[in-house]
Design a protein around this motif. Structure first.
Motif, PDB file in Angstrom:
ATOM      1  N   UNK A  13       6.223  19.643   7.108  1.00  0.00           N
ATOM      2  CA  UNK A  13       5.920  18.930   5.866  1.00  0.00           C
ATOM      3  C   UNK A  13       6.368  17.472   5.942  1.00  0.00           C
ATOM      4  N   UNK A  14       7.599  17.258   6.408  1.00  0.00           N
ATOM      5  CA  UNK A  14       8.177  15.920   6.397  1.00  0.00           C
ATOM      6  C   UNK A  14       7.564  14.994   7.445  1.00  0.00           C
ATOM      7  N   UNK A  15       7.074  15.573   8.543  1.00  0.00           N
ATOM      8  CA  UNK A  15       6.596  14.719   9.640  1.00  0.00           C
ATOM      9  C   UNK A  15       5.078  14.658   9.764  1.00  0.00           C
ATOM     10  N   UNK A  16       4.364  15.643   9.201  1.00  0.00           N
ATOM     11  CA  UNK A  16       2.912  15.683   9.397  1.00  0.00           C
ATOM     12  C   UNK A  16       2.130  15.795   8.088  1.00  0.00           C
ATOM     13  N   UNK A  17       2.346  16.890   7.363  1.00  0.00           N
ATOM     14  CA  UNK A  17       1.461  17.194   6.242  1.00  0.00           C
ATOM     15  C   UNK A  17       1.583  16.178   5.107  1.00  0.00           C
ATOM     16  N   UNK A  18       2.802  15.866   4.687  1.00  0.00           N
ATOM     17  CA  UNK A  18       2.968  14.909   3.581  1.00  0.00           C
ATOM     18  C   UNK A  18       2.517  13.505   3.978  1.00  0.00           C
ATOM     19  N   UNK A  19       2.928  12.994   5.152  1.00  0.00           N
ATOM     20  CA  UNK A  19       2.432  11.656   5.536  1.00  0.00           C
ATOM     21  C   UNK A  19       0.910  11.583   5.588  1.00  0.00           C
ATOM     22  N   UNK A  20       0.254  12.655   6.087  1.00  0.00           N
ATOM     23  CA  UNK A  20      -1.206  12.633   6.220  1.00  0.00           C
ATOM     24  C   UNK A  20      -1.897  12.661   4.859  1.00  0.00           C
ATOM     25  N   UNK A  21      -1.414  13.511   3.958  1.00  0.00           N
ATOM     26  CA  UNK A  21      -2.112  13.666   2.680  1.00  0.00           C
ATOM     27  C   UNK A  21      -1.783  12.553   1.685  1.00  0.00           C
ATOM     28  N   UNK A  22      -0.532  12.084   1.695  1.00  0.00           N
ATOM     29  CA  UNK A  22      -0.114  11.127   0.660  1.00  0.00           C
ATOM     30  C   UNK A  22       0.068   9.713   1.200  1.00  0.00           C
ATOM     31  N   UNK A  23      -0.260   9.511   2.472  1.00  0.00           N
ATOM     32  CA  UNK A  23      -0.149   8.183   3.103  1.00  0.00           C
ATOM     33  C   UNK A  23       1.258   7.602   2.947  1.00  0.00           C
ATOM     34  N   UNK A  24       2.244   8.440   3.204  1.00  0.00           N
ATOM     35  CA  UNK A  24       3.640   8.022   3.108  1.00  0.00           C
ATOM     36  C   UNK A  24       4.245   7.871   4.499  1.00  0.00           C
ATOM     37  N   UNK A  25       5.169   6.918   4.616  1.00  0.00           N
ATOM     38  CA  UNK A  25       5.883   6.703   5.873  1.00  0.00           C
ATOM     39  C   UNK A  25       6.984   7.755   5.994  1.00  0.00           C
TER      40      UNK A  25
END
Length: 719
Positions: A525-537
């Protein structure tokens, strides 16, 4: 291994860190006969023979090195060796010519003369009394440092920590270590009671020596304070210390009385506190009671100011918000408390408008740098940390702003007050002018301060301070599932996951009960899914918050795995089993007032060096250098404990919550974690663990006496 110092490549006298090139190397490990030695070691000169222990590494840049754990300077036993040793630079003012004359007079006894009969140096041609005195002092300092470093390292202390001890006590170090070893644990961060006890036993100090018992009592009492308590029952303290030291409880009771007589602790009825904490409680209660009795209303009518403020923001203040503003204008001390989305920031901005109109000079402050920065951003006004506001002086550990030199302002507003401990609160109130006002803003349902006390809760519980509790969640916040679920958690209700198809879905629950699988989900979640979906660093915007340090979903394991995913390569600096690289997210773990970095501050490594050993960390656009033993205060911070997250906000948080966290689970722990999220919150949780947390409303009760002191102070009527 043993060898002769051929060259001093680098040295930092302030930290003791040195890089030495050894020749004629002999020892357990086959080498080319030459070796680089790096680490914190005593001052040595070219030509000195040394014996070193440590770990041989192959540095990518510098090749084979020995990272030193201890070093002993061996006495040279030849005329040439002694002459080279004396002229190597270890003693100011001795060059090759003077060293040659000293050796010519005393031969192989030269070092013995310096040790035992330095007055004989007067017989060396060209040496006057003044020069002899300077050499005697320089040699004594050199010998003390070398002896003490060997002494401390022989008892298991790291070179870096030994250097810290030497820096603290200076030339008195050897005397204190041998005669009063328990002072090390009391005076120096990083030296624990067990280390001091080991040194004391090596010098034959009796198990029932009063110094040992008093140090053991203070060790136990400080541990209790580290858990947030100001006071502990006398019987419990004696019982715990007796068990720790394995001695007669009557001796412990007698030593406790000695600590009381020396004013190191305070004993009231059947409870004990460290004297500074008891004094802070009394001072805070007394000063606040004076402020409360001297309350005055702000002069003037401000309906038009408030009306214009509402028009500019296109809002209508709720009745409880208006009540908060009225309370601030009528009282010198006010508490404004409430959860997320209830309009605390709006009230602060309105107060600023009113005080500006009334020409009341208001200073804004918060306990941490991050909280102060956020307060400044939301109000568009300057805000500082409390330590900076009070002008902390690190050399003496005191605040320059106090009753003798109060703050030059009419009022102080402190945000995130739940994080303020008893000593900081007392220092703040002590620095206010008698006619000044103080406005306290915070969320009393969050975890209490890292330091001792539960000041915000105690102020509210005392019912002596005007209080406005904000509970209405406003329209602009009602669409946020984070805010809605935070209030559900506060009420003991199960949080609800957002519909994944909603355009602004911001709260999700991933049900997991297996720790290993939960840990893998947290990492993904912290390294792949959240950055990809929410455009977060993933480095800057996403924070993993967990209740504990140990286990598969503890900070230690998660940090290692997150670093492997997010920052796996590059030069590394190893510290206590963890490696730091440029780009790593790190956290400061104790207050360093000289560097103005505090427990819980998060930054990013922007530069590092193995030789010399240094880290540069960017804390919110302020770069701080850490050298040698100072690096010990940093840890990786991809995952942090929920306790350490107080006062911070993150774009997204991922929170593992499992039954293995049982001892830590509570409603306010979960509430604090969830309210750290601004845009997204994901719980990777066992439903059973969630139910346990929601049912446990223990609120981290702490042993304090502030409530009673406030009530007593307010009930007392001065003549």
């Amino acid at each position: 291994m043993s060898g002769e110092v051929e060259r001093i490549t680098f040295e930092n006298e302030a930290t003791g860190y040195r890089v030495l090139k050894l020749g004629k190397v002999t020892g357990d490990i086959a080498t080319s006969g030459r070796l680089a030695v790096v680490g914190v070691v005593p001052s040595v000169g070219v030509g000195s023979r040394v014996r070193v222990t440590g770990k041989v590494i192959n540095d990518a840049r510098h090749g084979e090195q020995l990272r030193v754990e201890s070093m002993v300077v061996l006495e040279p036993d030849t005329l040439q060796g002694i002459e080279r040793h004396l002229s190597s630079g270890i003693l100011p003012g001795i060059g090759p010519a003077l060293a040659h004359r000293i050796v010519a007079v005393f031969g192989t006894d030269a070092l013995s003369v310096l040790d035992n009969s330095p007055e004989k140096l007067a017989s060396v041609p060209g040496l006057g009394n003044k020069k002899v005195g300077e050499l005697r002092q320089a040699w004594a300092t050199h010998r003390v440092e070398a002896t003490v470093m060997v002494l401390l390292q022989s008892h298991g202390m790291s070179p870096a920590l030994a250097r810290r001890v030497l820096r603290h006590y200076g030339e008195k170090t050897a005397q204190i270590v041998q005669a009063y070893p328990y002072r090390l644990a009391m005076d120096i961060w990083g030296v624990g009671f067990k280390t001091a006890d080991r040194i004391a036993q090596a010098f034959g100090i009796a198990m029932d020596h009063p110094e040992r018992i008093m140090a053991g009592l203070l060790h136990k009492l400080r541990g209790i304070c580290d858990d947030g308590h100001c006071w502990v029952k006398r019987e419990l303290l004696i019982e715990a210390t007796t068990e720790e030291l394995s001695i007669d409880p009557e001796l412990v009771a007698a030593s406790l009385d000695k600590l009381w007589a020396s004013e190191r602790v305070t004993v009231e009825l059947d409870s004990v506190a460290l004297a500074p904490l008891a004094s802070a409680e009394k001072q805070l209660a007394t000063q606040l009671s004076i402020c409360l009795r001297n309350s005055t209303a702000v002069k003037g009518r401000y309906e038009r100011v408030i009306e214009k403020f509402q028009q500019e923001l296109s809002i209508e203040l709720a009745p409880e918000q208006q009540a908060a503003i009225l309370a601030v204008t009528q009282n010198s001390v006010v508490i404004i408390t409430g959860g997320p989305g209830v309009g605390k920031t709006t009230i602060v901005r309105a107060i600023l408008r009113i005080f500006e109109r009334a020409k009341i000079q208001l200073r804004l402050a918060a306990p941490t740098g991050r909280a102060a920065k956020r307060l400044s951003e939301t109000t568009k006004r300057d805000a500082s940390t409390l330590h900076r506001l009070l002008e902390f002086e690190p050399k003496h550990g005191t605040f320059q702003r106090n009753a003798s030199m109060p703050l030059d302002c009419d009022a102080v507003l402190v945000d995130e007050f739940s994080m303020v401990d008893i000593q900081l609160a007392a220092a703040l109130v002590d620095a206010l002018r008698p006619d000044a006002r103080i406005i306290v803003v915070g969320d009393s349902d969050q975890l209490p301060s890292v330091g001792a006390g539960a000041v915000l809760r105690d102020l509210i519980a005392s019912r002596t301070v005007p209080l406005v509790r904000l509970e209405t969640v406003f329209r602009q916040e009602q669409s946020s599932s984070i805010v809605r679920n935070a209030h559900r958690i506060k009420a003991g209700q199960f949080p609800q996951s957002s519909d994944i198809d909603q355009p602004h879905a911001d709260f999700f629950i991933v049900e997991r009960n297996d720790p290993e699988r939960a840990a893998e989900d947290v990492i993904t979640l912290a390294t792949q899914r959240i950055p990809a979906r929410f455009s977060l660093n993933p480095q800057r915007d996403i924070q993993v918050l967990t209740p504990m340090h140990r286990g598969p979903v503890g900070t230690l394991a998660l940090n290692q795995r997150l670093q492997e995913r997010l920052n796996p390569s590059g030069p590394a600096l190893s510290v206590r089993g963890q490696s730091f690289r440029v780009g790593d997210k790190v956290m400061q773990t104790h207050n360093d007032y000289e560097k103005e970095t505090f427990n819980g501050d998060i930054g990013q490594v922007i530069a590092l060096s193995e030789d010399p050993r240094q880290l540069s960390v960017d804390f919110d656009d302020r770069v701080v250098m850490f050298e040698n033993d100072e690096v010990d205060s940093l840890v990786l911070a991809y995952a942090t404990s929920i306790h350490k997250s107080q006062g911070s906000e993150y774009q997204a948080v991922v929170i593992p919550l499992l039954t293995s966290h049982f001892v830590m689970l509570s409603r306010n722990l979960l509430y604090t974690a969830v309210t750290r999220a601004k845009r997204l919150c994901v719980l990777v949780a066992d439903p059973k663990a969630l139910r346990i947390a929601l049912a446990e409303d223990r609120r981290e009760e702490r042993q304090t006496q502030l409530v009673e002191r406030l009530r007593t102070a307010m009930a007392f009527e001065s003549p």
